[in-house]
Scaffold this motif. Sequence first.
Motif, PDB file in Angstrom:
ATOM      1  N   LYS A   1       0.855  -1.178   0.000  1.00  0.00           N
ATOM      2  CA  LYS A   1       0.000   0.000   0.000  1.00  0.00           C
ATOM      3  C   LYS A   1       0.894   1.231   0.000  1.00  0.00           C
ATOM      4  O   LYS A   1       1.848   1.309   0.774  1.00  0.00           O
TER       5      LYS A   1
ATOM      6  N   ASN B   1      -0.263   4.583   0.168  1.00  0.00           N
ATOM      7  CA  ASN B   1      -0.855   5.791   0.740  1.00  0.00           C
ATOM      8  C   ASN B   1       0.038   6.487   1.766  1.00  0.00           C
ATOM      9  O   ASN B   1       0.196   7.707   1.706  1.00  0.00           O
ATOM     10  N   PRO B   2       0.681   5.752   2.696  1.00  0.00           N
ATOM     11  CA  PRO B   2       1.534   6.444   3.680  1.00  0.00           C
ATOM     12  C   PRO B   2       2.755   7.126   3.058  1.00  0.00           C
ATOM     13  O   PRO B   2       3.348   8.010   3.666  1.00  0.00           O
TER      14      PRO B   2
ATOM     15  N   ILE C   1       2.815   8.657  -0.052  1.00  0.00           N
ATOM     16  CA  ILE C   1       2.491   9.656  -1.072  1.00  0.00           C
ATOM     17  C   ILE C   1       3.098  11.026  -0.783  1.00  0.00           C
ATOM     18  O   ILE C   1       3.680  11.636  -1.687  1.00  0.00           O
TER      19      ILE C   1
ATOM     20  N   SER D   1      -0.401  15.138  -8.177  1.00  0.00           N
ATOM     21  CA  SER D   1      -1.392  14.226  -7.627  1.00  0.00           C
ATOM     22  C   SER D   1      -0.911  12.794  -7.840  1.00  0.00           C
ATOM     23  O   SER D   1      -0.492  12.439  -8.951  1.00  0.00           O
TER      24      SER D   1
ATOM     25  N   LYS E   1      -2.142   8.770  -7.054  1.00  0.00           N
ATOM     26  CA  LYS E   1      -3.205   7.872  -6.612  1.00  0.00           C
ATOM     27  C   LYS E   1      -2.763   6.440  -6.861  1.00  0.00           C
ATOM     28  O   LYS E   1      -1.862   6.189  -7.653  1.00  0.00           O
TER      29      LYS E   1
ATOM     30  N   THR F   1      -4.405   2.208  -7.111  1.00  0.00           N
ATOM     31  CA  THR F   1      -5.530   1.279  -7.117  1.00  0.00           C
ATOM     32  C   THR F   1      -4.973  -0.127  -7.254  1.00  0.00           C
ATOM     33  O   THR F   1      -3.800  -0.312  -7.587  1.00  0.00           O
TER      34      THR F   1
END
Length: 160
Positions: free
Chosen positions: A107, A109-110, A112, A131, A133, A135
């Motif tokens: 993952k 997210n942490p 980014i 930006s 993202k 998925t």
Amino acid sequence: MTKIKVGFGFDVHQLRQNHPFVLGGVNLEHTSGAYGHSDADVMLHAICDALLGAANLRDIGYHFSNKDDRWKGISSLILLQHVVKLIGEKGWKIGNIDAMVCLEAPKINPHIPAMQANIAQAAGIDVEDISIKATTNEQLGFIGREEGVVAYAVCLIQKD
């Protein structure tokens, strides 16, 4: 009158067990990592291709051949800096970058904010103009089996 152009980038790398995983200039802890001639930073490669395409400067393979030992193991942040210089020589400035990574794990997210900071520094733009993202591929295909990672990027460049 300001002229604007958009560019699209795509990259894919296979994942190999016990190999470093660099994404957005960040070393990720994982059991496998992206494999390639440089550091195989799939997101930065997609961003470079988007920028080069928008400026009509061909693609990343044209500028950084995987047959050229100068680029062996190099940080893709250096490649991004070079691309920014190339588009700047044609009078272009980056407006924004939007990147998407498709992978099952790890993952991101942490990580980014650190990725945005790395890209902002290398590209000479504000973090707010980047930006990132992620998925999954819902466990389908080579991405779902964790055999590879894919990234897409779109950018806007402009000149007065």
